[in-house]
Design an enzyme around this catalytic site. Structure first.
Site, short mmCIF file in Angstrom:
data_model
loop_
_atom_site.label_atom_id
_atom_site.label_comp_id
_atom_site.label_asym_id
_atom_site.label_seq_id
_atom_site.Cartn_x
_atom_site.Cartn_y
_atom_site.Cartn_z
N CYS A 111 0.82 -1.22 0.00
CA CYS A 111 0.00 0.00 0.00
C CYS A 111 0.85 1.27 0.00
CB CYS A 111 -0.94 -0.01 1.20
SG CYS A 111 -1.91 -1.52 1.29
N HIS A 247 -3.21 6.86 2.42
CA HIS A 247 -3.69 5.57 1.94
C HIS A 247 -5.04 5.28 2.58
CE1 HIS A 247 -4.19 1.46 1.08
NE2 HIS A 247 -3.85 1.03 2.29
N ASN A 277 -10.24 -0.61 0.41
CA ASN A 277 -8.78 -0.46 0.39
C ASN A 277 -8.26 -1.03 -0.94
OD1 ASN A 277 -6.03 -0.80 0.68
ND2 ASN A 277 -6.15 -1.63 2.77
#
Ligand code: UT7
Length: 323
Positions: A111, A247, A277
Site C-alpha cells: 500500500c 492511503h 482499500n
C-alpha cells in the site's frame, strides 16, 4: 531540479458490491463493516485486469498532462497483484500506450507502492537521468482474497490510478520513507510453495493474511511520525499543509492520524467509503479525484502518505503546480 505532477487518471472496475451483498457471502453485517472501517462498497474486477485498469488510468493521465506517450522515459507501476510474473505490468502499459522510449518496471511495496514510485522517480529526475515519468498504482487484490475469511474479504477493492510527472523547478519538496522487514508477517500473502522434481508439493495459493490490530497500531503511530519528520526536515509546519492524501485503508486510521497531528479531518479527503482499500491504487485514485474536482488549487501544499505490507511507509510533500 525536482518533479511536478502534470496529469492524473484513474480506473475502477464497472461492477461493485456493497456491504449488504457481503452479508450473503460471510458472517458479517453492514453495521460491523461500516462502523469498524467506514467502507460501504468496493469495486471488483470481472473483465478488468491489473494491466487493463493501469492502461486506462495511464491513458487518462497522459491526456490530462497533454503530452505524447513517446515523451515518457520511465514507467513505474506499483502493484502486488500483477496479472503475470513477467512481463511486468509496466511493460504491458508501455506497449498499450505506445510509450516506445520508456524504461518500464514494477515496484512492490504494497500500500506504500505509489509513494515509493514517486520517490523513485524523484531520484531519477533529480539525478538528471530522466525528465518525464508515468507512475501507476494498480491492483486486483480480489484475486488474493480468501472469500470465506470475513476478517479480510470485507476490506479490499480493485482499481488503478496514475500520474504523469516531469522535471520542474517547483513541485515535490521533500520525502520520507522506511521499511521494517522484521514485522513483515503481520500482513502477508504467500505464493504457492516451490514444487519441482526434487520437492513435489501441491501448489496451494496463498491469501492475504493480516493481524488487523497490529497493522492498525503501526499505521496510526508511524504515519504521523513520518509526516512530522518530513515537515521538520523541510522547516514547515502543519499550518503550511492544505491537504493530506493518506492511503485509504480504514476511516478510523485516518481519523486517528488526523487527531495525532492535531489537524482537522476536513484536510483529509477520503473515498474509501466507495472503493474500500485498493492498496497501491488508493492514493493515485484519490489524487485524481481531488485534482479533477478542483479541490486542490495551484500553490496548495499537500502531503501524500502510504503505509502497509513489508512493513513499509512513506510520505512526500508537494506544492501543487497545475492551474
Ligand atoms: O492497507 C494496509 C493494511 N490494512 C489495514 O490498514 C487494516 C488495519 N486494521 C484494521 O483496519 C482493523 O484492525 C480491522 C478493520 C481489520 C479490524 O477491526 P478491529 O476493530 O481491529 O476488529 P478485531 O480484529 O479486533 O475483531 C473484533 C471482532 C472479532 O470478534 P471477537 O473475537 O471479538 O468475537 C472478530 O472475529 O470482530 C470480528 N470480526 C468481524 N465481525 C463481523 C472480524 N471481521 C469481521 C467482520 N464482520 N467482517
Amino acid at each position: 531540479m525536482t518533479l511536478e505532477i502534470i496529469g492524473t487518471g484513474k480506473c475502477l472496475p464497472k461492477a461493485a458490491i456493497n456491504n449488504q451483498f457481503l452479508e450473503t457471502v460471510v458472517d458479517t453485517s453492514d453495521e460491523w463493516i461500516s462502523s469498524r472501517t467506514g467502507i460501504h462498497k468496493r469495486h471488483l474486477a470481472s473483465k478488468e485486469t491489473t494491466a487493463s485498469m493501469a492502461v486506462e488510468a495511464a491513458k487518462q493521465a497522459i491526456e490530462n498532462a497533454n503530452i505524447n506517450a513517446e515523451d515518457i522515459e520511465l514507467i513505474i507501476t506499483a502493484t502486488i497483484s500483477p496479472d503475470y510474473a513477467f512481463p511486468s505490468t509496466a511493460c504491458m502499459v508501455q506497449q498499450a500506450v505506445g510509450a516506445v522510449n520508456a524504461v518500464s518496471m514494477d515496484l512492490s511495496a504494497a500500500c506504500s507502492g505509489f509513494i515509493f514510485a514517486i520517490n523513485t522517480a524523484y531520484a531519477y529526475i533529480r539525478a538528471g537521468i530522466y525528465k518525464t515519468a508515468l507512475l501507476i498504482g494498480t491492483e486486483t487484490l480480489s484475486r488474493h482474497i480468501d472469500w470465506a475469511d470475513r476478517s479480510t474479504c470485507v476490506l479490499f477493492g480493485d482499481g488503478a490510478g496514475a500520474a504523469v510527472v516531469k522535471s520542474s523547478k517547483r513541485g515535490l519538496i521533500g520525502l520520507e520513507q522506511g521499511s521494517d522487514g522484521q514485522k513483515g508477517m503481520v500482513l502477508n500473502c504467500r505464493y504457492p510453495e516451490v514444487s519441482n522434481p526434487l520437492n513435489q508439493r501441491v501448489a496451494v495459493p496463498g491469501y492475504v493474511q493480516m493481524e488487523g490490530q497490529e497493522v492498525f497500531k503501526f499505521a496510526v503511530k508511524k504515519v504521523p511520525e513520518c509526516i512530522d519528520a518530513l515537515l521538520e526536515k523541510e522547516h514547515m509546519t502543519h499550518a503550511d499543509i492544505s491537504w493530506y492524501l493518506l492511503h485509504q485503508a480504514n476511516i478510523r486510521i485516518i481519523q486517528s492520524i488526523a487527531k495525532r497531528l492535531r489537524e482537522p479531518l476536513e484536510k483529509f479527503p477520503s473515498n474509501l467509503e466507495q472503493y474500500g482499500n485498493t492498496s497501491a491504487a488508493s492514493i493515485p485514485i484519490l489524487l485524481d479525484e481531488v485534482h479533477r474536482s478542483g479541490q486542490i488549487k495551484k500553490g496548495d501544499k499537500l502531503i501524500m502518505a502510504g503505509f502497509g505490507g513489508g512493513l513499509t511507509w512513506g510520505a512526500c510533500l508537494l506544492e501543487w503546480t497545475i492551474d
